[in-house]
Write a protein that holds these residues in place. Structure first.
Motif, PDB file in Angstrom:
ATOM      1  N   ALA A  46       9.696  39.462   1.177  1.00 46.41           N
ATOM      2  CA  ALA A  46       9.892  38.633   2.368  1.00 46.41           C
ATOM      3  C   ALA A  46       8.652  37.805   2.671  1.00 46.41           C
ATOM      4  O   ALA A  46       8.751  36.626   3.040  1.00 46.41           O
ATOM      5  N   VAL A  47       7.473  38.412   2.526  1.00 47.01           N
ATOM      6  CA  VAL A  47       6.230  37.680   2.783  1.00 47.01           C
ATOM      7  C   VAL A  47       6.058  36.551   1.766  1.00 47.01           C
ATOM      8  O   VAL A  47       5.759  35.405   2.120  1.00 47.01           O
ATOM      9  N   MET A  48       6.263  36.874   0.498  1.00 48.93           N
ATOM     10  CA  MET A  48       6.082  35.850  -0.537  1.00 48.93           C
ATOM     11  C   MET A  48       7.089  34.716  -0.376  1.00 48.93           C
ATOM     12  O   MET A  48       6.746  33.533  -0.526  1.00 48.93           O
ATOM     13  N   CYS A  49       8.331  35.057  -0.037  1.00 47.94           N
ATOM     14  CA  CYS A  49       9.365  34.024   0.091  1.00 47.94           C
ATOM     15  C   CYS A  49       9.148  33.160   1.332  1.00 47.94           C
ATOM     16  O   CYS A  49       9.370  31.949   1.301  1.00 47.94           O
ATOM     17  N   ALA A  50       8.738  33.779   2.424  1.00 44.57           N
ATOM     18  CA  ALA A  50       8.479  33.019   3.639  1.00 44.57           C
ATOM     19  C   ALA A  50       7.348  32.022   3.410  1.00 44.57           C
ATOM     20  O   ALA A  50       7.414  30.865   3.868  1.00 44.57           O
ATOM     21  N   LYS A  51       6.312  32.446   2.708  1.00 42.51           N
ATOM     22  CA  LYS A  51       5.215  31.528   2.405  1.00 42.51           C
ATOM     23  C   LYS A  51       5.703  30.400   1.497  1.00 42.51           C
ATOM     24  O   LYS A  51       5.367  29.235   1.705  1.00 42.51           O
ATOM     25  N   ASP A  52       6.503  30.772   0.519  1.00 43.77           N
ATOM     26  CA  ASP A  52       6.995  29.783  -0.432  1.00 43.77           C
ATOM     27  C   ASP A  52       7.890  28.750   0.243  1.00 43.77           C
ATOM     28  O   ASP A  52       7.861  27.561  -0.099  1.00 43.77           O
ATOM     29  N   LEU A  53       8.687  29.191   1.210  1.00 47.14           N
ATOM     30  CA  LEU A  53       9.626  28.304   1.885  1.00 47.14           C
ATOM     31  C   LEU A  53       9.030  27.645   3.124  1.00 47.14           C
ATOM     32  O   LEU A  53       9.682  26.821   3.770  1.00 47.14           O
ATOM     33  N   GLY A  54       7.807  28.031   3.468  1.00 46.06           N
ATOM     34  CA  GLY A  54       7.148  27.442   4.632  1.00 46.06           C
ATOM     35  C   GLY A  54       7.781  27.836   5.948  1.00 46.06           C
ATOM     36  O   GLY A  54       7.856  27.019   6.877  1.00 46.06           O
ATOM     37  N   ILE A  55       8.229  29.075   6.053  1.00 51.20           N
ATOM     38  CA  ILE A  55       8.858  29.539   7.285  1.00 51.20           C
ATOM     39  C   ILE A  55       8.098  30.740   7.837  1.00 51.20           C
ATOM     40  O   ILE A  55       7.526  31.535   7.077  1.00 51.20           O
ATOM     41  N   ASP A  67      -6.220  56.500  17.778  1.00 49.84           N
ATOM     42  CA  ASP A  67      -7.425  57.270  17.456  1.00 49.84           C
ATOM     43  C   ASP A  67      -7.141  58.347  16.413  1.00 49.84           C
ATOM     44  O   ASP A  67      -8.072  58.883  15.801  1.00 49.84           O
ATOM     45  N   ASN A  68      -5.865  58.663  16.245  1.00 50.85           N
ATOM     46  CA  ASN A  68      -5.467  59.742  15.339  1.00 50.85           C
ATOM     47  C   ASN A  68      -4.705  59.237  14.118  1.00 50.85           C
ATOM     48  O   ASN A  68      -3.979  59.996  13.481  1.00 50.85           O
ATOM     49  N   VAL A  69      -4.883  57.956  13.788  1.00 50.02           N
ATOM     50  CA  VAL A  69      -4.358  57.394  12.540  1.00 50.02           C
ATOM     51  C   VAL A  69      -5.397  57.594  11.449  1.00 50.02           C
ATOM     52  O   VAL A  69      -6.564  57.234  11.624  1.00 50.02           O
ATOM     53  N   ILE A  70      -4.988  58.172  10.321  1.00 51.59           N
ATOM     54  CA  ILE A  70      -5.956  58.445   9.251  1.00 51.59           C
ATOM     55  C   ILE A  70      -5.691  57.617   7.989  1.00 51.59           C
ATOM     56  O   ILE A  70      -6.515  57.601   7.078  1.00 51.59           O
ATOM     57  N   ASP A  71      -4.562  56.919   7.946  1.00 52.19           N
ATOM     58  CA  ASP A  71      -4.284  56.028   6.820  1.00 52.19           C
ATOM     59  C   ASP A  71      -3.106  55.139   7.217  1.00 52.19           C
ATOM     60  O   ASP A  71      -2.446  55.379   8.231  1.00 52.19           O
ATOM     61  N   ALA A  72      -2.869  54.110   6.437  1.00 54.98           N
ATOM     62  CA  ALA A  72      -1.758  53.207   6.722  1.00 54.98           C
ATOM     63  C   ALA A  72      -1.382  52.469   5.450  1.00 54.98           C
ATOM     64  O   ALA A  72      -2.168  52.379   4.499  1.00 54.98           O
ATOM     65  N   ARG A  73      -0.163  51.956   5.429  1.00 56.91           N
ATOM     66  CA  ARG A  73       0.307  51.075   4.360  1.00 56.91           C
ATOM     67  C   ARG A  73       0.765  49.770   5.015  1.00 56.91           C
ATOM     68  O   ARG A  73       1.534  49.790   5.969  1.00 56.91           O
ATOM     69  N   ILE A  74       0.262  48.663   4.490  1.00 59.05           N
ATOM     70  CA  ILE A  74       0.530  47.366   5.104  1.00 59.05           C
ATOM     71  C   ILE A  74       0.725  46.311   4.026  1.00 59.05           C
ATOM     72  O   ILE A  74       0.094  46.376   2.965  1.00 59.05           O
ATOM     73  N   VAL A  75       1.622  45.370   4.276  1.00 60.83           N
ATOM     74  CA  VAL A  75       1.771  44.200   3.407  1.00 60.83           C
ATOM     75  C   VAL A  75       0.903  43.086   3.986  1.00 60.83           C
ATOM     76  O   VAL A  75       1.082  42.694   5.142  1.00 60.83           O
ATOM     77  N   ASP A  76      -0.042  42.597   3.201  1.00 61.34           N
ATOM     78  CA  ASP A  76      -0.956  41.572   3.716  1.00 61.34           C
ATOM     79  C   ASP A  76      -0.393  40.170   3.469  1.00 61.34           C
ATOM     80  O   ASP A  76       0.737  40.007   2.991  1.00 61.34           O
ATOM     81  N   ALA A  77      -1.167  39.162   3.783  1.00 57.73           N
ATOM     82  CA  ALA A  77      -0.693  37.780   3.722  1.00 57.73           C
ATOM     83  C   ALA A  77      -0.468  37.286   2.303  1.00 57.73           C
ATOM     84  O   ALA A  77       0.149  36.235   2.104  1.00 57.73           O
ATOM     85  N   THR A  78      -0.933  38.028   1.302  1.00 57.93           N
ATOM     86  CA  THR A  78      -0.681  37.648  -0.095  1.00 57.93           C
ATOM     87  C   THR A  78       0.498  38.416  -0.685  1.00 57.93           C
ATOM     88  O   THR A  78       0.848  38.213  -1.843  1.00 57.93           O
ATOM     89  N   GLY A  79       1.088  39.317   0.102  1.00 54.09           N
ATOM     90  CA  GLY A  79       2.216  40.105  -0.394  1.00 54.09           C
ATOM     91  C   GLY A  79       1.817  41.411  -1.040  1.00 54.09           C
ATOM     92  O   GLY A  79       2.671  42.131  -1.573  1.00 54.09           O
TER      93      GLY A  79
END
Length: 562
Positions: A97-106, A205-217
């Protein structure tokens, strides 16, 4: 120079995407079709359109769009709705979704629990064209008692999280919010306070890790994103840095039996003096004790009251109807009733708490109690997800208080409350461990020196623009009245109670001069000095400002840090 086979594949894939983009641009295909085909091209798991893609022409669009929207103002015709709702079924779909949105300019906007106070996760005040990513199908929860931790996907609610923890252990919990239908994804991005914060701090304060999709996908965890990025997503507000996929949370110990109570006092029973006293002691009580105060006008049956400030008379069906202010002291104590009574007798005897007021129960049962559900509500109700009944339109504001608000000012609040039908104020105590954590540990800065936080709310059912304007004007006037009695330079606010009255960015170019001036108003109100570091991190991880909304973190270099 030798080129590896994998590099050749990547280059060919990128060329093919460019060719497809050029092909799409030359046709009359809709954004919806182009986005759908791009998603399927960029993921290993194909998705039938009818299962995860919903357009305004689809019969299911309105029900999905409205399903978990908590503030019906987000549904107003004055706001633009998504061109498409996409409900990813796997993490790779979010990447695509991130890669396609960037590609389509939306633009993309992401919704987890739907509790965004201004509705900007699902609608746009600025009439932007966007696709909404609905994370509701990514809601798995994996509790590990051995590690005292859990991974939870961002589409889950905190009620579901609490229930799944209680399934595995009666002596572990998590210190987050009081409303079970809040989505865990956005909740932790703003800090996440709750009834155990004085003992264990915020949820963030009690989050010890996370998974995230960044702006490059890319999918990043704490190790690959780095500590500055990880710092920013725990309290820096949602929608600015990426799309959260999951949080890893540290579980905290809770006693097998906790104690709760609710004690109410009206004006004729000394509510004003009692609330003034509560302000003096609430942040100094045992850190195992959390007492919040809910303030609202109610109809009164006490005709013996004589003070003119207590009642406003009005005729209803030929009879004089009186109203008074009710203050309800609702508490959670991490211990048994006998210890609670000792603490209250020592520190806050004015409330007059007695044994009969105290109810002992398990921690998970206290979640139901604090959320104001009926006592006989089964804990399985927490698995209802984002289902909320009796929805309404509302406008909210927040304040942080460093010194007790004097009695004459409280009486000024009561006078203004009588002007509205259903106003509500929720006063939350700070202190305890909250005063010991550095205000720059995470972006959430409201720590030492803060006595209480107040949430001001006005709700109303559907009405025309004139009625909506009347209610919003009322809460703005109340907010102005409170100016001398709350935090100053800047007047602080809680980002999870987002307030667009504080300023709106130019979404297309939030680096221009006017947007920087706006951001320098609301940014320090939410984050104090941490705002400058958030801008620094934003420039580093999303320099082209792909993730943006009306109050996202700007990329402007006019804001300095380091």
């Amino acid at each position: 120079m030798m080129v590896s086979p994998s590099s050749i594949i990547i280059i060919l894939s990128l060329l093919l995407i460019d060719l497809l983009s050029a092909s799409w641009a030359a046709t009359d295909d809709s954004i919806q079709d182009r986005f759908y085909h791009c998603i399927n091209f960029n993921t290993n798991v194909s998705i039938p359109f009818s299962e995860a893609f919903f357009t305004p022409n689809n019969a299911s669009f309105s029900s999905i769009f409205q399903s978990i929207a908590q503030n019906l103002r987000s549904l107003d015709q004055s706001r633009s709705k998504p061109e498409l709702i996409f409900t990813p079924l796997a993490e790779s779909h979010v990447q695509a979704a991130v890669m396609c949105a960037k590609d389509l300019g939306i633009q993309l906007r992401t919704r987890s629990g739907g509790h965004d106070y201004e509705g900007i996760s699902s609608s746009s005040v600025k009439k932007s064209q966007f696709v909404m990513i609905d994370m509701s199908k990514l809601r798995s929860i994996n509790v590990s008692i051995e590690d005292n931790a859990t991974w939870v996907q961002t589409g889950a609610t905190i009620g579901e999280l609490y229930y799944r923890i209680s399934e595995k252990s009666k002596i572990l919990g998590f210190p987050a919010g009081l409303c079970p239908t809040v989505g865990i994804g956005g909740h932790l991005t703003g800090g996440a306070y709750g009834p155990m914060m004085r003992k264990f701090g915020l949820g963030a304060d009690n989050v010890i890790d996370a998974r995230i999709v960044d702006a490059t996908g890319r999918i990043l965890d704490r190790s690959s994103m780095g500590e500055e990025f990880f710092w920013a997503i725990r309290g820096g507000g949602g929608g600015s840095f990426g799309i959260l996929l999951a949080w890893k949370l540290r579980l905290v110990p809770v006693p097998p039996i906790v104690t709760v109570f609710t004690v109410s006092r009206t004006l004729e029973k000394g509510a004003t003096k009692l609330l003034y006293r509560w302000q003096q002691v609430a942040d100094k009580l045992d850190e195992n004790l959390f007492i919040r105060v809910l303030v609202q006008p109610i109809n009164s049956t006490d005709h013996a009251a004589t003070r003119k400030t207590v009642f406003i008379g009005e005729f209803s069906n030929g009879f004089l109807r009186n109203r008074t202010i009710q203050t309800s002291y609702q508490a959670l104590f991490l211990g048994r009733a006998d210890r609670l009574l000792q603490e209250m007798k020592k520190r806050f005897p004015e409330l007059g708490l007695v044994q009969e007021d105290c109810i002992e129960m398990s921690w998970i049962e206290s979640v139901i109690y604090i959320a104001l559900y009926p006592r006989n509500t089964p804990i399985e109700y927490l698995l209802q997800g984002g289902t909320v009944y009796n929805k309404s339109k509302f406008k909210a504001k927040s304040d942080f208080v460093k010194e007790p608000i004097p009695e004459y000012a409280l009486e000024g609040i009561w006078k203004r409350f009588f002007e509205e039908d259903t106003p509500l104020a929720i006063w939350n105590p700070y202190g305890g461990i909250m005063s010991k954590i550095s205000d720059s540990e995470i972006p959430f800065p409201h720590r030492k020196g803060t006595r209480i936080m107040i949430q001001w709310i006005i709700k109303w059912q559907n009405g025309d623009e004139e009625r909506t304007a009347k209610h919003i004007d009322w809460i703005r006037r109340l907010y102005d009245f409170m100016t001398p009695y709350v935090s100053k330079l800047p007047r602080l606010a809680y980002v999870n109670y987002r307030d667009l009255d504080l300023g709106i960015l130019d979404e297309k170019n939030n680096a221009n001069h006017s947007s920087v001036l706006q951001a320098n108003i609301w940014g320090p109100k939410y984050f104090k000095h941490n705002f400058e570091k958030l801008v620094f991190v934003k420039r580093k991880v999303d320099p082209n400002n792909f993730f943006r909304h009306e109050q996202s973190i700007p990329t402007s270099r006019l804001v300095r840090w380091k």
